[in-house]
Design a protein around this motif. Structure first.
Motif, PDB file in Angstrom:
ATOM      1  N   ALA A   1       9.367   3.522  -5.041  1.00 46.89           N
ATOM      2  CA  ALA A   1       8.573   4.691  -5.423  1.00 46.89           C
ATOM      3  C   ALA A   1       7.234   4.604  -4.695  1.00 46.89           C
ATOM      4  O   ALA A   1       6.540   3.589  -4.802  1.00 46.89           O
ATOM      5  CB  ALA A   1       8.351   4.723  -6.928  1.00 46.89           C
ATOM      6  N   SER A   2       6.906   5.643  -3.953  1.00 53.44           N
ATOM      7  CA  SER A   2       5.590   5.663  -3.316  1.00 53.44           C
ATOM      8  C   SER A   2       4.537   5.841  -4.416  1.00 53.44           C
ATOM      9  O   SER A   2       4.837   6.324  -5.509  1.00 53.44           O
ATOM     10  CB  SER A   2       5.506   6.791  -2.290  1.00 53.44           C
ATOM     11  OG  SER A   2       5.573   8.036  -2.942  1.00 53.44           O
TER      12      SER A   2
ATOM     13  N   GLU B   1      -5.365   1.096  -7.745  1.00 57.38           N
ATOM     14  CA  GLU B   1      -6.037   1.242  -6.447  1.00 57.38           C
ATOM     15  C   GLU B   1      -5.352   2.278  -5.563  1.00 57.38           C
ATOM     16  O   GLU B   1      -6.018   3.065  -4.897  1.00 57.38           O
ATOM     17  CB  GLU B   1      -6.099  -0.088  -5.712  1.00 57.38           C
ATOM     18  CG  GLU B   1      -6.822   0.032  -4.385  1.00 57.38           C
ATOM     19  CD  GLU B   1      -7.101  -1.308  -3.740  1.00 57.38           C
ATOM     20  OE1 GLU B   1      -7.098  -1.347  -2.505  1.00 57.38           O
ATOM     21  OE2 GLU B   1      -7.313  -2.286  -4.462  1.00 57.38           O
ATOM     22  N   TYR B   2      -4.018   2.287  -5.531  1.00 59.87           N
ATOM     23  CA  TYR B   2      -3.305   3.148  -4.597  1.00 59.87           C
ATOM     24  C   TYR B   2      -2.679   4.373  -5.225  1.00 59.87           C
ATOM     25  O   TYR B   2      -2.193   5.254  -4.527  1.00 59.87           O
ATOM     26  CB  TYR B   2      -2.219   2.349  -3.868  1.00 59.87           C
ATOM     27  CG  TYR B   2      -2.800   1.348  -2.900  1.00 59.87           C
ATOM     28  CD1 TYR B   2      -3.376   1.771  -1.721  1.00 59.87           C
ATOM     29  CD2 TYR B   2      -2.802  -0.009  -3.195  1.00 59.87           C
ATOM     30  CE1 TYR B   2      -3.934   0.871  -0.848  1.00 59.87           C
ATOM     31  CE2 TYR B   2      -3.350  -0.917  -2.324  1.00 59.87           C
ATOM     32  CZ  TYR B   2      -3.908  -0.474  -1.150  1.00 59.87           C
ATOM     33  OH  TYR B   2      -4.472  -1.372  -0.279  1.00 59.87           O
TER      34      TYR B   2
ATOM     35  N   ALA C   1       0.824  -1.202   0.000  1.00 61.74           N
ATOM     36  CA  ALA C   1       0.000   0.000   0.000  1.00 61.74           C
ATOM     37  C   ALA C   1       0.862   1.257   0.000  1.00 61.74           C
ATOM     38  O   ALA C   1       0.395   2.330  -0.351  1.00 61.74           O
ATOM     39  CB  ALA C   1      -0.928  -0.004   1.208  1.00 61.74           C
ATOM     40  N   ARG C   2       2.125   1.116   0.370  1.00 61.72           N
ATOM     41  CA  ARG C   2       3.028   2.269   0.413  1.00 61.72           C
ATOM     42  C   ARG C   2       3.632   2.598  -0.940  1.00 61.72           C
ATOM     43  O   ARG C   2       4.048   3.716  -1.165  1.00 61.72           O
ATOM     44  CB  ARG C   2       4.142   2.028   1.424  1.00 61.72           C
ATOM     45  CG  ARG C   2       3.621   2.025   2.850  1.00 61.72           C
ATOM     46  CD  ARG C   2       4.695   1.671   3.795  1.00 61.72           C
ATOM     47  NE  ARG C   2       4.783   0.211   3.789  1.00 61.72           N
ATOM     48  CZ  ARG C   2       5.632  -0.474   4.513  1.00 61.72           C
ATOM     49  NH1 ARG C   2       6.500   0.129   5.247  1.00 61.72           N
ATOM     50  NH2 ARG C   2       5.635  -1.781   4.472  1.00 61.72           N
ATOM     51  N   GLY C   3       3.758   1.623  -1.841  1.00 57.83           N
ATOM     52  CA  GLY C   3       4.335   1.911  -3.140  1.00 57.83           C
ATOM     53  C   GLY C   3       4.806   0.682  -3.872  1.00 57.83           C
ATOM     54  O   GLY C   3       4.399  -0.444  -3.580  1.00 57.83           O
ATOM     55  N   LEU C   4       5.695   0.913  -4.839  1.00 53.10           N
ATOM     56  CA  LEU C   4       6.246  -0.140  -5.679  1.00 53.10           C
ATOM     57  C   LEU C   4       7.752  -0.156  -5.467  1.00 53.10           C
ATOM     58  O   LEU C   4       8.400   0.890  -5.472  1.00 53.10           O
ATOM     59  CB  LEU C   4       5.925   0.148  -7.144  1.00 53.10           C
ATOM     60  CG  LEU C   4       6.358  -0.916  -8.133  1.00 53.10           C
ATOM     61  CD1 LEU C   4       5.229  -1.156  -9.121  1.00 53.10           C
ATOM     62  CD2 LEU C   4       7.572  -0.461  -8.892  1.00 53.10           C
TER      63      LEU C   4
END
Length: 183
Positions: free
Chosen positions: A108-109, A179-180, A94-97
């Motif tokens: 990367a957020s 989604e995020y 949920a914070r990034g990739l």
């Protein structure tokens, strides 16, 4: 005796109707299994490490302990390299990739991610300089002048010969970004 690793495909296919089938979205996870090329090379490296460890024991029993210590350190280096090789790939939360390479990790957020898309382009074959026509999952960051960078390809160690697995993994990463990512 049940062998749960043989049923992983069936469990994954059963969860295909849900785009993000994870309970803990804050935990970093790889949306695909490591490919056979990556696992095979890591297994061979661990096999080599076992022989080197055995050599370290023989050297410790018959020669100087400093020589055995050097060989033991070499075996630990091979084990660390094999584990890092298995850790390479794309991870999402949920914070990034997060794109984990052998020596580097770039995170990367989702606010920094401008686009995640699959394109047809020349890609490197198993990370070597030779390029072949394939698909790549490109990550574009906001404010990045260099342009989008490939984070997964159909010809890397995880997806060589597994185009369906690449499509499934790319769709999963794109679903996380949808989604995020920023609205």
């Amino acid at each position: 005796m049940p062998l749960p690793f043989l049923t992983a495909d069936r469990v994954f296919e059963a969860a295909d109707d849900v785009p993000l089938p994870h309970d803990d979205r804050d935990r970093w996870r790889r949306p695909y299994r490591p490919g056979p090329w990556r696992v095979g090379v890591a297994a061979l490296a661990l096999l080599l490490a076992s022989f080197v460890l055995f050599a370290a024991v023989i050297i410790a029993a018959t020669a100087e302990l400093t020589s055995a210590g050097v060989v033991f350190a070499l075996a630990l280096l091979v084990i660390a390299a094999a584990l890092r090789l298995l850790r390479m790939g794309v991870w999402v939360s949920a914070r990034g990739l997060r794109h984990v390479g052998f020596l580097t990790t770039r995170t990367a957020s989702w606010e920094q991610v401008a686009s995640v898309r699959t394109v047809q382009q020349p890609v490197r074959w198993l990370g070597l300089p030779r390029t072949v026509q394939g698909q790549a999952l490109l990550l574009g960051r906001r404010g990045d002048t260099a342009g989008p960078v490939p984070v997964m390809t159909t010809h890397n160690a995880d997806f060589l010969g597994r185009v369906v697995a690449f499509d499934r993994a790319a769709d999963s990463v794109e679903a996380w970004a949808e989604e995020y990512g920023p609205r």
